[in-house]
Design an enzyme around this catalytic site. Structure first.
Site, mmCIF file in Angstrom:
data_model
loop_
_atom_site.group_PDB
_atom_site.id
_atom_site.type_symbol
_atom_site.label_atom_id
_atom_site.label_comp_id
_atom_site.label_asym_id
_atom_site.label_seq_id
_atom_site.Cartn_x
_atom_site.Cartn_y
_atom_site.Cartn_z
ATOM 1 N N THR A 167 58.810 86.273 72.493
ATOM 2 C CA THR A 167 59.785 85.864 73.519
ATOM 3 C C THR A 167 60.366 87.072 74.246
ATOM 4 O O THR A 167 59.667 87.726 74.994
ATOM 5 C CB THR A 167 60.866 84.934 72.910
ATOM 6 O OG1 THR A 167 61.560 85.590 71.850
ATOM 7 C CG2 THR A 167 60.231 83.663 72.381
ATOM 8 N N ASP A 263 57.173 74.976 73.368
ATOM 9 C CA ASP A 263 57.914 76.135 73.871
ATOM 10 C C ASP A 263 58.292 75.925 75.331
ATOM 11 O O ASP A 263 57.451 75.573 76.158
ATOM 12 C CB ASP A 263 57.062 77.394 73.732
ATOM 13 C CG ASP A 263 57.797 78.634 74.186
ATOM 14 O OD1 ASP A 263 58.958 78.807 73.786
ATOM 15 O OD2 ASP A 263 57.217 79.410 74.962
ATOM 16 N N HIS A 295 58.254 77.923 69.683
ATOM 17 C CA HIS A 295 57.950 79.340 69.837
ATOM 18 C C HIS A 295 58.467 80.115 68.620
ATOM 19 O O HIS A 295 59.459 79.751 68.008
ATOM 20 C CB HIS A 295 58.500 79.910 71.155
ATOM 21 C CG HIS A 295 59.973 80.169 71.194
ATOM 22 N ND1 HIS A 295 60.834 79.411 71.926
ATOM 23 C CD2 HIS A 295 60.739 81.131 70.615
ATOM 24 C CE1 HIS A 295 62.061 79.867 71.783
ATOM 25 N NE2 HIS A 295 62.030 80.900 70.992
#
Length: 319
Positions: A167, A263, A295
């Site tokens: 991320t 996600d 995620h």
């Protein structure tokens, strides 16, 4: 106990008080390094990369260490957490890297970059570049390295330098690839590959299934870079936007992008993959769909069959 006055909060991530203190609500606890992890046999220790600004890290070395004929790839890892929670020393990161280092047989360096709210971007990006410069200095014969690291000098294959993360950490790694297109590392050291897991990208106009309005991603960016030119279309957060430079010059030879079904960044990350492919970038571009998962699921539940399959895919990239 006197109640402290709240200045701002970004739930469920952090709460900032007027006295300057911060509650990092979603961070897992920090755990110590150990010279032999009981599950994987991986060794780890905490190191200093730079003094001003201060940058530290945790370095991991697999049980099957290298010899002079077979040095180990280096993976520079940037943790996720919206630039404001988690650390290089937190439980989830430590456990995950022990597993990845053991399976991939690599050296990993988990960089503890500066966090929001006291250090808005580009502080984290600059710390990432400082880490790469420090690593590159080790590859220069006779160079005077500040805080030299014996594990790198003895075991590292500097021709196999990888960067990546989850991320926001993947966002950081992407921006290092952009910087590397215009700025050389000491000795001309090259980044071989980047492993970007569910990278944090966004834009002013929703695409695909992205929600309109004040999503958490928009709020995070407002805290991360409150005065950024272009707002949500700043190239740091929107590498496919009208303000962004061409992705054809990303400074590595191969890129693995991973996506998951649940996600919120999925559509944006597919766009990023397609934009690189269409840019004329000459490297090897790979996309891995981990299926119907959140995620960073491989950090939180690394022993599930799906997580094990993903970690195996990541390990096969780091060669």
């Amino acid at each position: 106990m006197e109640n402290k006055e709240i200045e701002k909060e970004l739930l469920p991530l952090i709460r900032v008080y007027k006295d300057g203190t911060v509650d990092r609500l979603l961070s897992s606890p920090d755990v110590p390094a150990n010279l032999e992890d009981p599950e994987t046999g991986v060794s780890s220790k905490d190191i200093i990369i730079a003094d001003n600004p201060y940058v530290s890290a945790r370095i991991f070395l697999p049980k099957s260490k290298s010899d002079n004929a077979h040095k180990l790839p280096i993976f520079v890892y940037f943790h996720g957490g919206a630039f404001c929670v988690e650390s290089a020393f937190s439980f989830y990161v430590h456990r995950y890297l022990n597993i990845l280092v053991s399976q991939a047989n690599i050296i990993a360096i988990s960089v503890d970059f500066r966090l929001l709210p006291h250090h808005p971007l580009p502080a984290a990006y600059n710390d990432g570049w400082t880490a790469l410069e420090w690593i590159a200095a080790h590859a220069l014969p006779g160079a005077a390295v500040l805080h030299p690291e014996p594990w790198l000098l003895r075991h590292a294959d500097f021709s196999k330098l990888y960067i990546g993360g989850e991320t926001s950490g993947a966002n950081l790694a992407h921006n290092l690839l952009v910087r590397g297109a215009n700025e050389a590392l000491p000795g001309g050291l090259k980044i071989l590959g980047a492993m970007l897991c569910c990278p944090f990208f966004w834009g002013s106009r929703p695409i695909g299934s992205e929600p309109a309005g004040q999503s958490l991603a928009v709020k995070v960016w407002g805290l991360a870079c409150p005065d950024s030119p272009g707002g949500m279309d700043n190239p740091w957060i929107n590498p496919c936007g009208p303000r962004a430079p061409s992705l054809a010059t990303l400074a590595c030879s191969k890129i693995l992008i991973t996506i998951t079904g649940k996600d919120e960044f999925r559509d944006r990350d597919i766009l990023y993959h397609n934009t690189i492919r269409e840019s004329g970038w000459p490297g090897e571009l790979l996309l891995f769909d981990a299926g119907d998962e959140e995620h960073a699921f491989q950090l939180f539940h690394p022993h599930t069959p799906t997580a094990q399959a993903m970690i195996q895919r990541l390990s096969s990239f780091l060669v």
